[in-house]
Design an enzyme around this catalytic site. Structure first.
Site, mmCIF file in Angstrom:
data_model
loop_
_atom_site.group_PDB
_atom_site.id
_atom_site.type_symbol
_atom_site.label_atom_id
_atom_site.label_comp_id
_atom_site.label_asym_id
_atom_site.label_seq_id
_atom_site.Cartn_x
_atom_site.Cartn_y
_atom_site.Cartn_z
ATOM 1 N N GLU A 173 0.829 -1.209 0.000
ATOM 2 C CA GLU A 173 0.000 0.000 0.000
ATOM 3 C C GLU A 173 0.863 1.259 0.000
ATOM 4 O O GLU A 173 0.519 2.248 -0.649
ATOM 5 C CB GLU A 173 -0.967 0.006 1.188
ATOM 6 C CG GLU A 173 -2.070 -1.053 1.105
ATOM 7 C CD GLU A 173 -3.038 -0.822 -0.054
ATOM 8 O OE1 GLU A 173 -2.998 0.255 -0.690
ATOM 9 O OE2 GLU A 173 -3.832 -1.731 -0.348
ATOM 10 N N TYR A 210 -6.825 6.159 4.018
ATOM 11 C CA TYR A 210 -6.964 5.079 3.043
ATOM 12 C C TYR A 210 -6.116 3.863 3.439
ATOM 13 O O TYR A 210 -6.614 2.735 3.499
ATOM 14 C CB TYR A 210 -6.577 5.553 1.626
ATOM 15 C CG TYR A 210 -6.357 4.362 0.743
ATOM 16 C CD1 TYR A 210 -7.452 3.661 0.237
ATOM 17 C CD2 TYR A 210 -5.073 3.855 0.512
ATOM 18 C CE1 TYR A 210 -7.266 2.505 -0.506
ATOM 19 C CE2 TYR A 210 -4.884 2.710 -0.226
ATOM 20 C CZ TYR A 210 -5.978 2.035 -0.732
ATOM 21 O OH TYR A 210 -5.803 0.879 -1.434
ATOM 22 N N ASP A 259 -10.318 4.466 -2.632
ATOM 23 C CA ASP A 259 -9.183 5.098 -3.314
ATOM 24 C C ASP A 259 -9.703 5.900 -4.509
ATOM 25 O O ASP A 259 -10.921 6.038 -4.691
ATOM 26 C CB ASP A 259 -8.126 4.054 -3.729
ATOM 27 C CG ASP A 259 -8.585 3.214 -4.916
ATOM 28 O OD1 ASP A 259 -9.778 3.266 -5.281
ATOM 29 O OD2 ASP A 259 -7.734 2.517 -5.495
#
Ligand code: SF4
Length: 288
Positions: free
Chosen positions: A35, A118, A136
């Site tokens: 990520e 996020y 996202d």
């Protein structure tokens, strides 16, 4: 509100890319690293570096044991290199505060360096299978079009969390699939410039399509030009530092060919302020 979860899930099961972080054995550390790397960087550039990173540092403690310069060097050309430094700091925090285990709780994740809303939710959902909306830019575009009938998402990202929450099934594992499916649909089908509506599982319920694709404006921030930017100068300086055999370079020898000396100096200063470089006795190096 039409049922978006069922068609999204069915489509995802047939069409999802086989990406490394989607395998259950990939683990929370792998998901967290992926990520960090995927923020602003396309999948195909991330995968080779991610593999090398996890082979070298299979745990947060392994990364934390090395100096931050090694993280910046291994980040190579992924761009936005502050992410490497933040990931290193997060690894130290995970080792020191969480016994080396990536936390599961969103609040604990948010307290780590470099982790925003996020990423915290993505780790809780995709690594641990908890139920949260994960939104996202791809998901935001799908929601804007399919639910709101807009051509592009608006400025208020928080609103999209509520919109995503509203379409999630109640079971944790099903909700995780719908989160991933909305992202994947935005990445592969409902793309920014050329949505492939004829292949979209939401075509029958999409509000934007039903309204005849009106142009409702685009209030997203435009990405600044890279060519000639301070970002480009910073990237060039970091490349020199990464490639230097002794890992340090005389300040005068740092991109002397750069056409704008003021910009070069500004870029060096900003790297030092960000902790990505250190200056001492006329030499510049990666952080030790
Ligand atoms: S029908 Fe077209 S615009 Fe609507 S969600 Fe699907 S790809 Fe996007």
């Amino acid at each position: 509100m039409p049922d978006l979860a069922t068609p999204l899930t069915a489509w995802f099961r047939q069409n999802a890319r086989d990406l490394p972080w989607r395998h259950p054995e990939f683990g929370a550390w792998g998901v967290l690293v992926s990520e960090f790397m995927l923020q602003q960087t396309p999948v195909n550039r991330v995968i080779p570096l991610l593999d090398a990173w996890l082979a070298r540092w299979p745990t947060p403690a392994a990364l934390a044991a090395d100096p931050p310069a090694e993280a910046v060097r291994a980040w190579a050309n992924l761009g936005y290199p502050r992410r490497a430094l933040w990931l290193h700091r997060a690894a130290v925090e995970i080792r020191d505060r969480h016994d080396g285990i990536v936390p599961r709780d969103v609040a604990d994740l948010l307290a780590l360096t470099g982790i925003g809303d996020y990423t915290a939710r993505a780790v809780a959902v995709f690594a641990y299978g908890d139920r949260h909306p994960v939104v996202d830019t791809n998901t935001r575009r799908v929601l804007a079009r399919a639910v709101d009938g807009r051509s592009q998402p608006g400025a208020a990202a928080k609103r999209d969390l509520a919109a995503m929450e509203a379409i999630l099934p109640s079971a944790d594992d099903e909700a995780a699939v719908v989160n991933a499916a909305a992202m994947e649909l935005g990445a592969l089908v409902c793309t920014a410039r050329a949505p492939r509506c004829e292949r979209c599982p939401l075509a029958d319920v999409c509000a934007w399509r039903a309204a005849g694709y009106p142009d409702t404006g685009d209030d997203r921030r435009k990405q600044a030009r890279y060519e000639g930017s301070d970002r480009q100068a910073r990237g060039a300086i970091l490349r020199v530092l990464r490639d230097a055999a002794t890992h340090e370079v005389a300040l005068d020898d740092v991109i002397p060919e750069w056409p704008d000396a003021v910009q070069r100096d500004r870029a060096i200063d900003s790297l030092i302020v960000d902790g990505l470089a250190e200056a001492s006795a006329g030499m510049l190096s990666l952080p030790r």
